[in-house]
Design an enzyme around this catalytic site. Structure first.
Site, mmCIF file in Angstrom:
data_model
loop_
_atom_site.group_PDB
_atom_site.id
_atom_site.type_symbol
_atom_site.label_atom_id
_atom_site.label_comp_id
_atom_site.label_asym_id
_atom_site.label_seq_id
_atom_site.Cartn_x
_atom_site.Cartn_y
_atom_site.Cartn_z
ATOM 1 N N ASP A 153 10.393 0.334 -6.276
ATOM 2 C CA ASP A 153 9.339 0.029 -6.989
ATOM 3 C C ASP A 153 8.586 -1.209 -5.912
ATOM 4 O O ASP A 153 8.930 -1.344 -4.608
ATOM 5 C CB ASP A 153 9.677 -0.603 -8.110
ATOM 6 C CG ASP A 153 8.796 -0.938 -9.000
ATOM 7 O OD1 ASP A 153 7.337 -0.258 -8.853
ATOM 8 O OD2 ASP A 153 8.819 -1.415 -10.234
ATOM 9 N N ASP A 154 7.528 -1.421 -6.130
ATOM 10 C CA ASP A 154 6.464 -2.378 -5.459
ATOM 11 C C ASP A 154 6.892 -3.655 -5.756
ATOM 12 O O ASP A 154 6.530 -4.580 -4.237
ATOM 13 C CB ASP A 154 5.049 -2.106 -5.563
ATOM 14 C CG ASP A 154 4.711 -2.521 -7.139
ATOM 15 O OD1 ASP A 154 4.222 -3.781 -7.322
ATOM 16 O OD2 ASP A 154 4.567 -1.377 -7.874
ATOM 17 N N CYS B 263 -0.538 -16.880 -7.789
ATOM 18 C CA CYS B 263 -1.620 -16.928 -6.766
ATOM 19 C C CYS B 263 -2.960 -17.581 -7.727
ATOM 20 O O CYS B 263 -3.067 -17.200 -8.662
ATOM 21 C CB CYS B 263 -2.197 -15.458 -6.702
ATOM 22 S SG CYS B 263 -3.697 -15.277 -5.687
ATOM 23 N N CYS C 100 -10.806 -7.311 -10.333
ATOM 24 C CA CYS C 100 -11.915 -6.268 -10.758
ATOM 25 C C CYS C 100 -12.283 -5.622 -9.501
ATOM 26 O O CYS C 100 -12.104 -5.626 -8.389
ATOM 27 C CB CYS C 100 -13.287 -7.114 -11.215
ATOM 28 S SG CYS C 100 -13.636 -8.627 -10.739
ATOM 29 N N CYS D 227 -2.552 -13.036 4.102
ATOM 30 C CA CYS D 227 -1.838 -14.041 3.232
ATOM 31 C C CYS D 227 -0.693 -13.576 2.542
ATOM 32 O O CYS D 227 -0.783 -12.657 1.759
ATOM 33 C CB CYS D 227 -3.183 -14.565 2.099
ATOM 34 S SG CYS D 227 -2.374 -15.768 1.026
ATOM 35 N N GLY E 62 -9.634 -2.606 -12.827
ATOM 36 C CA GLY E 62 -9.897 -3.255 -13.782
ATOM 37 C C GLY E 62 -10.244 -2.438 -14.912
ATOM 38 O O GLY E 62 -10.858 -1.244 -14.858
ATOM 39 N N CYS F 70 -5.631 -10.330 1.439
ATOM 40 C CA CYS F 70 -4.404 -10.202 0.335
ATOM 41 C C CYS F 70 -3.557 -9.183 0.889
ATOM 42 O O CYS F 70 -3.909 -7.938 0.647
ATOM 43 C CB CYS F 70 -5.134 -10.093 -0.635
ATOM 44 S SG CYS F 70 -3.808 -9.844 -2.258
ATOM 45 N N SER G 144 3.096 3.258 -8.711
ATOM 46 C CA SER G 144 3.032 2.243 -7.465
ATOM 47 C C SER G 144 3.940 2.432 -6.600
ATOM 48 O O SER G 144 3.790 1.927 -5.287
ATOM 49 C CB SER G 144 2.626 0.875 -8.289
ATOM 50 O OG SER G 144 3.936 0.486 -8.942
ATOM 51 N N ASN H 171 -16.037 -9.991 -7.671
ATOM 52 C CA ASN H 171 -14.681 -9.530 -7.720
ATOM 53 C C ASN H 171 -13.951 -10.995 -7.095
ATOM 54 O O ASN H 171 -14.226 -11.122 -5.705
ATOM 55 C CB ASN H 171 -14.352 -8.708 -6.778
ATOM 56 C CG ASN H 171 -12.883 -8.355 -6.547
ATOM 57 O OD1 ASN H 171 -11.977 -8.746 -7.122
ATOM 58 N ND2 ASN H 171 -12.513 -7.484 -5.335
ATOM 59 N N GLY H 172 -13.110 -11.581 -7.633
ATOM 60 C CA GLY H 172 -12.220 -12.462 -6.996
ATOM 61 C C GLY H 172 -12.162 -13.891 -7.843
ATOM 62 O O GLY H 172 -12.453 -13.827 -9.231
ATOM 63 N N TYR I 40 0.160 -2.626 -3.702
ATOM 64 C CA TYR I 40 -0.131 -2.285 -4.786
ATOM 65 C C TYR I 40 -1.555 -2.216 -5.387
ATOM 66 O O TYR I 40 -1.692 -1.177 -5.863
ATOM 67 C CB TYR I 40 0.518 -3.384 -5.899
ATOM 68 C CG TYR I 40 0.247 -3.077 -7.547
ATOM 69 C CD1 TYR I 40 0.946 -2.023 -7.947
ATOM 70 C CD2 TYR I 40 -0.338 -3.963 -8.169
ATOM 71 C CE1 TYR I 40 0.603 -1.685 -9.315
ATOM 72 C CE2 TYR I 40 -0.523 -3.598 -9.550
ATOM 73 C CZ TYR I 40 -0.143 -2.545 -9.921
ATOM 74 O OH TYR I 40 -0.583 -2.246 -11.290
ATOM 75 N N CYS J 69 2.065 -15.887 -1.749
ATOM 76 C CA CYS J 69 2.877 -15.691 -2.820
ATOM 77 C C CYS J 69 4.514 -15.442 -2.688
ATOM 78 O O CYS J 69 5.166 -15.541 -3.594
ATOM 79 C CB CYS J 69 2.308 -14.536 -3.650
ATOM 80 S SG CYS J 69 2.227 -13.193 -2.743
#
Length: 480
Positions: free
Chosen positions: A361-362, A398, A16, A450, A43, A252, A299, A117-118, A258, A453
């Protein structure tokens, strides 16, 4: 996650966006509406705006896009001076009206409205503890845990109540909180999600998930909220409250790959520059040669232009995107899901026919959509399709508020790069290396990001399969 059981190839989705305005001279709800419009990419399921005139509070929330929820009128109140807003993509809690934000509550100390947000990793534990003590929850989202902790605190000031509450939660969060006379922002100690501060020429203070939310209202960027910092804005201006001991930062990296808008700047790093450099690094690493470079819009576009610039190959619009198809387009059968891809993207035959195409692509999550796009290009006459991805292979889900599949559904968790290439039907496939990714964010300390992932213990190379499990990823993230 989606609750209907049908989930086509996902893009990673940020949970979000949050926004806040403090002003005695401007229309705070109008500014918040514009800010949320700029943050719509974070979002698309629901949105809301809460406002106050210093005594009363009101909130308007609804399911859908910002322009749909506020189609007829934005919230209005005479002498309104503070507003907080939210756009939501659900990762914890169902996509229901009851779970829309901001959350507005009355408690012994007054009224507060909160936008979050999170994702809190210990929310279930705290929720269970509070329920045993008699707390009643109205939603299924972890944000309500923070609200209840604030309401139950015995500290005298709202600042102390919030700080005491934040010291009890774990995970990632950016918050905008409104009281009757204060606008408050907070960012988790690792700085996983972004939050910035701006100020308009008229003196209005703005809090926004991204700088694009400042630009749209003509606000000047002041600074980012620091990891582990709470800022309080009232009639006396802005005051900072560091609330956490120094921790290893872990922003992140997918904000730059992205999530964020390309025109945003996060922690001093231009998102557009980062993606352009990712494309240049891809060209150097892959060594791919072709007739044209295309992107999977939107993206992959900035990275594709970087690839074309570095490789000296023309960038061409080879895929056209139907912008009237939502990002959460879901159909219950495989045939209809295949049709959905065709509705959203179509190849431009005159651009790709007879060409050796480099497609940028991403990311690749499950691989199903990538395979459909490769087939689409071949059907349009492309003689070869070489795929370049501006992130390393995603081998782990994640836990910090991004909608990814369970690990068994992530293609890089079970297949090597060569196996993924075969699965999507590309002639060649290259993922950006961890080292290349780090080079692409020159204005950051790359070690303060981070990469869990991707399995940050080592770069995943051709032929190698990721090792580990979900517990390992959680431990890695704590170390990041």
């Amino acid at each position: 996650m989606y609750d209907n059981g049908y989930n086509p190839e996902p893009k990673w989705k940020e949970e979000c966006g949050v926004y806040g305005v403090y002003s005695h001279t401007e229309d705070v709800s109008g500014l918040t509406y514009l800010g949320l419009y700029a943050l719509q990419h974070r979002g698309q399921e629901s949105t809301g705006i809460a406002i106050t005139d210093g005594a009363w509070m009101d909130v308007t929330r609804g399911m859908g896009l910002v322009n749909e929820v506020f189609r007829h009128q934005v919230p209005h109140m005479e002498n309104q001076c503070i507003a907080v807003g939210h756009v939501r993509y659900s990762t914890t809690g169902s996509s229901l009206l009851a779970n829309t934000q901001p959350l507005l509550v009355n408690y012994a100390g007054g009224k507060i409205a909160l936008a979050h947000n999170g994702n809190l990793t210990n929310a279930a534990e705290i929720r269970h503890h509070l329920e045993q003590q008699g707390t009643i929850f109205q939603t299924s989202i972890d944000s309500e845990v923070i609200v209840n902790l604030i309401a139950r605190s015995h500290k005298e000031t709202i600042e102390d109540r919030i700080i005491e509450s934040l010291k009890q939660v774990k995970g990632c969060y950016c918050l905008t909180i409104m009281t009757e006379d204060k606008l408050i922002g907070a960012r988790d100690p690792q700085g996983f999600r972004p939050l910035c501060i701006g100020k308009t020429e008229e003196g209005s203070w703005i809090l926004s998930s991204e700088t694009c939310g400042l630009d749209v209202v003509g606000a000047e960027f002041v600074r980012d909220v620091k990891p582990g910092e709470m800022v309080v804005i009232d009639e006396n201006g802005l005051k900072s409250y560091p609330f956490a001991t120094e921790e290893k930062k872990a922003g992140c990296i997918f904000e730059y790959i992205y999530f964020a808008r390309p025109d945003s700047v996060i922690d001093g790093q231009s998102v557009h520059e980062a993606r352009f450099l990712m494309g240049r690094e891809l060209a150097r690493e892959s060594g791919f040669k072709g007739d044209i470079v295309i992107s999977v819009p939107d993206s992959g576009t900035t990275a594709a232009t970087g690839f074309a610039y570095e490789a000296g190959i023309p960038f061409v619009e080879g895929l056209i995107k139907n912008r009237y198809i939502g990002r959460t387009f879901i159909q219950p059968t495989q045939k209809k899901r295949d049709t959905a891809v065709k509705l959203k993207l179509n190849a431009i035959r005159s651009a790709v026919e007879g060409k050796s195409v480099i497609m940028v692509d991403d990311s690749i999550v499950r691989g199903t959509t990538s395979g459909k796009i490769v087939r689409m290009l071949r059907n349009a006459g492309a003689k070869a399709v070489h795929v370049c991805i501006s992130s390393p292979p995603i081998g782990y889900p994640c836990f910090y508020g991004i909608d990814t599949s369970v690990r068994k559904e992530l293609i890089a968790a079970t297949k090597s790069v060569e196996e993924i290439r075969q699965f999507i039907g590309a002639d060649s496939l290259h993922f950006l290396s961890i080292e290349g990714l780090k080079k692409s964010v020159p204005h950051l300390n790359a070690d303060d990001m981070c990469y869990a992932c991707f399995n940050s213990s080592y770069p995943i190379k051709d032929g190698a399969k990721p090792a580990g499990d979900s517990k390992y990823v959680f431990e890695q993230r704590k170390k990041c």
